[in-house]
Design a protein around this motif. Structure first.
Motif, PDB file in Angstrom:
ATOM      1  N   SER A  13      52.139  33.083  43.131  1.00 50.02           N
ATOM      2  CA  SER A  13      50.732  32.869  43.489  1.00 50.02           C
ATOM      3  C   SER A  13      50.346  33.710  44.708  1.00 50.02           C
ATOM      4  N   GLN A  14      51.248  33.875  45.655  1.00 52.37           N
ATOM      5  CA  GLN A  14      50.948  34.722  46.816  1.00 52.37           C
ATOM      6  C   GLN A  14      50.837  36.193  46.399  1.00 52.37           C
TER       7      GLN A  14
ATOM      8  N   THR B  38      49.939  37.189  43.414  1.00 47.28           N
ATOM      9  CA  THR B  38      48.680  37.257  42.662  1.00 47.28           C
ATOM     10  C   THR B  38      47.508  37.427  43.614  1.00 47.28           C
ATOM     11  N   GLU B  39      47.495  36.639  44.673  1.00 47.39           N
ATOM     12  CA  GLU B  39      46.419  36.732  45.669  1.00 47.39           C
ATOM     13  C   GLU B  39      46.445  38.082  46.380  1.00 47.39           C
TER      14      GLU B  39
ATOM     15  N   ALA C  25      49.064  36.463  36.833  1.00 47.21           N
ATOM     16  CA  ALA C  25      50.400  35.893  37.041  1.00 47.21           C
ATOM     17  C   ALA C  25      51.382  36.347  35.964  1.00 47.21           C
TER      18      ALA C  25
END
Length: 139
Positions: free
Chosen positions: A41-42, A44-45, A51
């Motif tokens: 998730s980090q 992806t951000e 993802a």
């Protein structure tokens, strides 16, 4: 576009050799190297990628032994990817190879021209990151 398109002129390492990182691994490892362990998730951000794309890329990196999955050092639920010694070695090797290739391109430039070019590229990249809302940390 020309810088990327003609990278074979200043970094002519054969992809078939299998001993250098592909572009996605190089970019992901560079970010993990700067930020420390990161979850999907980090990532992806940070990159604005899906993802599933990052899962494929990190799976290939795991198989190559350049990252490992670890529990979150901060106690979070998600596991994180940490660069391995092999990843550090290959990233450093690729970075050195790329810098040497760029030095070949710039060998007839003055120190002032190289500094001006580097400053303009840095500003260009930072403005792209600002507009995209995803600035990279810089030492």
């Amino acid at each position: 576009m020309l810088l990327g398109r003609h990278s074979h002129l200043y970094a002519p390492r054969s992809r078939a050799a299998g001993w250098h990182l592909d572009r996605s691994a190089y970019v992901l490892l560079s970010r993990i190297r700067m930020d420390g362990p990161m979850s999907i998730s980090q990532l992806t951000e940070a990159f604005g990628l899906d993802a599933s794309t990052l899962n494929r890329q990190t799976a290939a990196m795991l198989r190559a032994g350049v990252v490992e999955r670890i529990p979150d050092p901060d106690g979070g639920i998600a596991r994180k990817f940490r660069i391995t010694e092999e990843g550090e070695r290959r990233l450093a090797s690729d970075r050195t190879f790329n810098v040497q290739g760029l030095e070949r391109v710039l060998e007839h430039w003055t120190a002032e021209e190289v500094a001006a070019f580097a400053a303009a590229l840095q500003r260009f990249n930072q403005d792209i990151e600002r507009l995209d809302g995803r600035p990279w940390p810089r030492p």
